[in-house]
Design a protein around this motif. Structure first.
Motif, PDB file in Angstrom:
ATOM      1  N   ILE A 116     -15.425  14.260 -26.434  1.00  0.00           N
ATOM      2  CA  ILE A 116     -15.135  13.743 -27.786  1.00  0.00           C
ATOM      3  C   ILE A 116     -15.940  14.501 -28.835  1.00  0.00           C
ATOM      4  CG2 ILE A 116     -15.415  11.725 -29.282  1.00  0.00           C
ATOM      5  CD1 ILE A 116     -14.712   9.987 -26.860  1.00  0.00           C
ATOM      6  N   ILE A 117     -17.233  14.743 -28.554  1.00  0.00           N
ATOM      7  CA  ILE A 117     -18.073  15.495 -29.502  1.00  0.00           C
ATOM      8  C   ILE A 117     -17.547  16.907 -29.671  1.00  0.00           C
ATOM      9  CG2 ILE A 117     -20.386  16.425 -29.862  1.00  0.00           C
ATOM     10  CD1 ILE A 117     -21.477  13.958 -28.452  1.00  0.00           C
ATOM     11  N   HIS A 118     -17.136  17.521 -28.586  1.00  0.00           N
ATOM     12  CA  HIS A 118     -16.601  18.878 -28.659  1.00  0.00           C
ATOM     13  C   HIS A 118     -15.325  18.923 -29.498  1.00  0.00           C
ATOM     14  CE1 HIS A 118     -15.675  22.980 -27.517  1.00  0.00           C
ATOM     15  NE2 HIS A 118     -14.499  22.591 -27.054  1.00  0.00           N
ATOM     16  N   ARG A 119     -14.459  17.926 -29.334  1.00  0.00           N
ATOM     17  CA  ARG A 119     -13.213  17.923 -30.102  1.00  0.00           C
ATOM     18  C   ARG A 119     -13.479  17.672 -31.583  1.00  0.00           C
ATOM     19  NH1 ARG A 119      -8.522  17.612 -27.311  1.00  0.00           N
ATOM     20  NH2 ARG A 119      -7.496  16.576 -29.078  1.00  0.00           N
ATOM     21  N   ILE A 120     -14.458  16.852 -31.872  1.00  0.00           N
ATOM     22  CA  ILE A 120     -14.801  16.620 -33.289  1.00  0.00           C
ATOM     23  C   ILE A 120     -15.372  17.882 -33.918  1.00  0.00           C
ATOM     24  CG2 ILE A 120     -16.346  15.324 -34.817  1.00  0.00           C
ATOM     25  CD1 ILE A 120     -16.003  12.932 -32.981  1.00  0.00           C
ATOM     26  N   GLN A 121     -16.223  18.618 -33.182  1.00  0.00           N
ATOM     27  CA  GLN A 121     -16.770  19.872 -33.705  1.00  0.00           C
ATOM     28  C   GLN A 121     -15.682  20.910 -33.927  1.00  0.00           C
ATOM     29  OE1 GLN A 121     -19.764  20.984 -30.876  1.00  0.00           O
ATOM     30  NE2 GLN A 121     -21.334  19.623 -31.759  1.00  0.00           N
ATOM     31  N   MET A 122     -14.674  20.898 -33.105  1.00  0.00           N
ATOM     32  CA  MET A 122     -13.571  21.853 -33.259  1.00  0.00           C
ATOM     33  C   MET A 122     -12.592  21.426 -34.345  1.00  0.00           C
ATOM     34  SD  MET A 122     -14.246  24.269 -31.191  1.00  0.00           S
ATOM     35  CE  MET A 122     -12.670  25.138 -31.158  1.00  0.00           C
ATOM     36  N   GLY A 123     -12.805  20.267 -34.955  1.00  0.00           N
ATOM     37  CA  GLY A 123     -11.923  19.807 -36.015  1.00  0.00           C
ATOM     38  C   GLY A 123     -10.674  19.140 -35.502  1.00  0.00           C
ATOM     39  N   SER A 124     -10.675  18.683 -34.263  1.00  0.00           N
ATOM     40  CA  SER A 124      -9.507  18.053 -33.680  1.00  0.00           C
ATOM     41  C   SER A 124      -9.703  16.543 -33.667  1.00  0.00           C
ATOM     42  CB  SER A 124      -9.277  18.580 -32.254  1.00  0.00           C
ATOM     43  OG  SER A 124      -8.133  17.981 -31.681  1.00  0.00           O
ATOM     44  N   TYR A 125      -8.730  15.834 -33.133  1.00  0.00           N
ATOM     45  CA  TYR A 125      -8.809  14.388 -33.049  1.00  0.00           C
ATOM     46  C   TYR A 125      -9.674  13.995 -31.856  1.00  0.00           C
ATOM     47  CZ  TYR A 125      -5.001  14.364 -36.406  1.00  0.00           C
ATOM     48  OH  TYR A 125      -4.244  14.537 -37.518  1.00  0.00           O
TER      49      TYR A 125
END
Length: 734
Positions: A183-192
């Motif tokens: 989840i943290i990785h997806r938030i850093q990538m600008g994704s949901y």
């Protein structure tokens, strides 16, 4: 030793466990086997009985979660070799799970104490050794904390420190799971945060646009739907009134208005005449300097270009620099075209336009025509003489009615008598304390002056400058009140004590000593025009701040039972029976004959410092500590006729004074300056006084401890002014 049956069961368990590990190894390393396995499972018939949740699909085989799931199932099967199943209600086998112990302590979720403080700021527990309370109400102690070096070593030794975060509720580091890291990785990538979230899924129409046959409810129609609406009636009456008044013509054909207007075109149809219609201003036509090949005189030099770039955009005469190109094809696009058109549209849309009638008025005609200062002479212009003998601040000065002698009081506890013309110090009196005020008696037949120090007032007769007959008559005039003992005996509460001087004081010329009951400092002495009365002002004495003394009878009276504010100054009117009292913000005028308040002047300043009355008695001036000088016309209003604010004076105004004969008045301030004004008062009541500043006297006094000129006074007959300052000097300006 194990029995044979137990050895066989253990060998079968290890064989089964090894087979499970081989199956897991094959699933992880072979994608083809996963596909075959998937195809095999998908090809099974629907009639086969299976346990719900055990079937596999493509997503389970391709993900690592499936491997972990299989591994967990195998390990659980190895731990629990004996499993019990029963046939459920749906005909499928159902696994029988062990019973749960109802005792709360048996639950595995309570192994670690859970903090139950709730959602509160954890900094409330900074000063306590515990961090909260568990489910039993017991304190949860804070874990031990080390210094920065311990934290560094702990982070270096712990391989999972980079995926750990601190929990403020328990004050411990918590390791993040793979799902949380994802989840943290997806938030850093600008994704949901959710992987399966679809932002483009179709909208679920909860309410359709189709009209249903059956209503939602069977409520009967309300009565208000059959009664005409009062708002519709009001709207109709409004239209009827407009038709009656002629604002609306029923049969008039309306002209179709265009939807858009061309702002830069003159061929539009003319608008209807309307008083509020103001046409938009036209843009300026291009000039030679806007040409792509302008004449050389329109081109800017390097110096002019530099000056143009240094100027602010709003100060520039033109917003572009003329440039020269060889041909029209070489001209680039104008980079501010869109911006200028946008500003033009904003000006037409937002800027208010007003129709103004131009008035041809000369600006110089609005400036009041003042006479030339040279035509208003005589007035003091230069420093002529300096009286240097005091060693402290010269707080007060006074000139005798003949204009020949000058007295001064200083912080060096002395009073000095000066000859005006020569500057010679004739005599010096040593006083007990600092001299705050000195004042000559206004009548020429009496050669005496009054002085004040602390709460004492003394009368001195300088016999060295007057004839013997005048000295004798002055002594009899001042000491005649000692024979009037009847009033002193009858007086119940004494305000002052009239006492005779000692022999040593009598030799120095001191005739009377007036000892006040209060212990406050007397700051001012003001004589009546007849020379028989004088007033004393003590700002800190409260109700006894102003006392009026009768010199020939040695009597003292308190004119006010209660004073309104702190008294700053008090003076007698030169002609009428009026008494002026200046407080911090007001000047009150009292009638001594009727014993009543006549008028209250509102100065509009913060703190009045001084007061003086015109010799004719119809005008007064006041000075204030906030750098303002106010001229009052008593016949005009209770507010100032003119208020002069000194722009170049940064200190308080200490004193203001009128000339006794000439149309002059002056003010002195703490910056060492003396302002001289021409103030002509006409006998014609319809003509306003003429006030003209004529001279600023500089470089006469030095500023010492933020104090400059402390007092100033005009000569009674000549256009001279005498000033005293904090630099121990007295100056004569002529």
């Amino acid at each position: 030793m194990l029995s044979d049956e137990e050895d066989e069961e253990e060998i079968d368990f290890f064989k089964q466990h090894s087979e499970n590990e081989e199956s897991i190894h094959d699933i992880m390393n072979s994608g083809e086997e996963n596909d075959n396995f998937n195809n095999g499972t998908s090809g099974e018939s629907d009639n086969d009985e299976y346990i719900a949740g055990d079937s596999l699909d493509d997503d389970d085989l391709d993900s690592r979660d499936y491997v972990e799931k299989v591994f967990d199932d195998v390990s659980s099967e190895s731990e629990n070799t004996q499993e019990h199943y029963v046939i459920g209600a749906d005909g499928n086998p159902r696994k029988i799970l062990p019973e749960i112990d109802p005792v709360y302590d048996s639950d595995s979720s309570t192994e670690n104490p859970t903090n139950t403080v709730g959602n509160i700021p954890m900094e409330w527990y900074d000063d306590y050794p515990h961090i909260g309370y568990n489910i039993d109400g017991k304190k949860i102690m804070k874990p031990a904390k080390g210094d920065e070096l311990d934290k560094f070593l702990e982070n270096m030794e712990d391989p999972d420190s980079w995926i750990s975060v601190k929990d403020n509720l328990t004050q411990q580091n918590v390791k993040l799971t793979n799902e949380e890291l994802e989840i943290i990785h997806r938030i850093q990538m600008g994704s949901y945060p959710k992987q399966d979230y679809d932002p483009y899924e179709p909208t679920v129409e909860w309410f359709t646009s189709q009209t249903e046959v059956m209503p939602l409810n069977a409520t009967p129609e309300p009565k208000r739907r059959f009664i005409p609406s009062k708002w519709e009636a009001k709207r109709i009456m409004k239209l009827v009134r407009a038709i009656r008044q002629g604002h609306i013509v029923p049969g008039k054909t309306q002209i179709q208005k265009p939807r858009f207007y061309n702002l830069w075109n003159d061929t539009d149809q003319p608008h209807e005449e309307h008083p509020m219609l103001i046409p938009a201003p036209k843009t300026k036509l291009p000039d030679h300097e806007e040409s792509y090949n302008p004449p050389p005189e329109y081109l800017l030099t390097e110096k002019e270009k530099k000056m143009w770039e240094e100027m602010d955009p709003e100060d520039r005469e033109k917003n572009f620099i003329p440039q020269k190109y060889s041909c029209l094809r070489a001209v680039p696009a104008y980079n501010r075209f869109i911006q200028e058109r946008f500003d033009r549209c904003l000006d037409l849309y937002l800027a208010p336009r007003v129709r103004r009638n131009k008035l041809n008025i000369d600006p110089e005609s609005l400036i009041p025509k003042l006479p030339n200062p040279k035509d208003l002479q005589p007035f003091p212009t230069s420093l002529t003489l300096s009286y240097d003998a005091h060693t402290g601040r010269v707080r007060c000065i006074s000139i005798d009615p003949t204009g020949l002698w000058l007295i001064s009081g200083s912080d060096d506890k002395t009073i000095r008598l000066w000859e005006m013309i020569t500057g010679r110090c004739v005599k010096t009196w040593e006083i007990e304390d600092i001299v705050h005020s000195v004042a000559w008696c206004p009548i020429k037949e009496v050669c005496a002056f009054a002085f004040s120090c602390t709460n004492k007032v003394g009368i001195i007769s300088p016999t060295c400058i007057c004839e013997e007959e005048v000295a004798i008559s002055t002594t009899q005039y001042v000491t005649a009140g000692f024979d009037n003992t009847q009033h002193n005996v009858e007086q119940k509460s004494k305000l002052v004590d009239w006492s005779k001087p000692t022999n040593q004081q009598n030799l120095n010329g001191i005739l009377v000593i007036i000892q006040h009951v209060h212990d406050k400092t007397i700051k001012q002495i003001a004589w009546h025009k007849k020379g028989d009365y004088f007033s004393t002002t003590a700002p800190d004495a409260g109700n006894q701040g102003i006392l009026i003394h009768h010199l020939t009878k040695h009597q003292t009276q308190q004119p006010f039972r209660k004073t309104r504010g702190i008294i700053q100054s008090a003076m007698f009117h030169p002609i009428k029976h009026l008494f002026f009292v200046a407080t911090q913000r007001y000047v009150r005028i009292y009638n001594l004959m009727k014993q009543e308040l006549t008028k209250t002047l509102q100065a509009g300043v913060k703190w009045i410092s001084s007061l003086d009355i015109h010799p004719m008695g119809d005008n007064i001036i006041i000075g204030s500590y906030d750098k303002k000088l106010c001229w009052f016309d008593l016949d005009l209003s209770s507010k100032p006729y003119k208020t002069l604010r000194y722009l170049f004076v940064f200190f308080a105004i200490r004193n203001v004074t009128y000339h006794k004969r000439l149309p002059l008045f002056a003010s002195c301030s703490d910056d060492g300056l003396i302002q001289i004004f021409h103030g002509m008062v006409y006998n014609d009541l319809l003509q306003n006084p003429l006030i003209v500043p004529v001279k600023i006297l500089k470089d006469g006094h030095q500023v010492v401890n933020s104090l400059g000129v402390l007092d100033c006074e005009f000569h009674p007959t000549q256009p001279w002014i005498i000033s005293s300052g904090a630099d121990h000097t007295i100056n004569l300006w002529t």
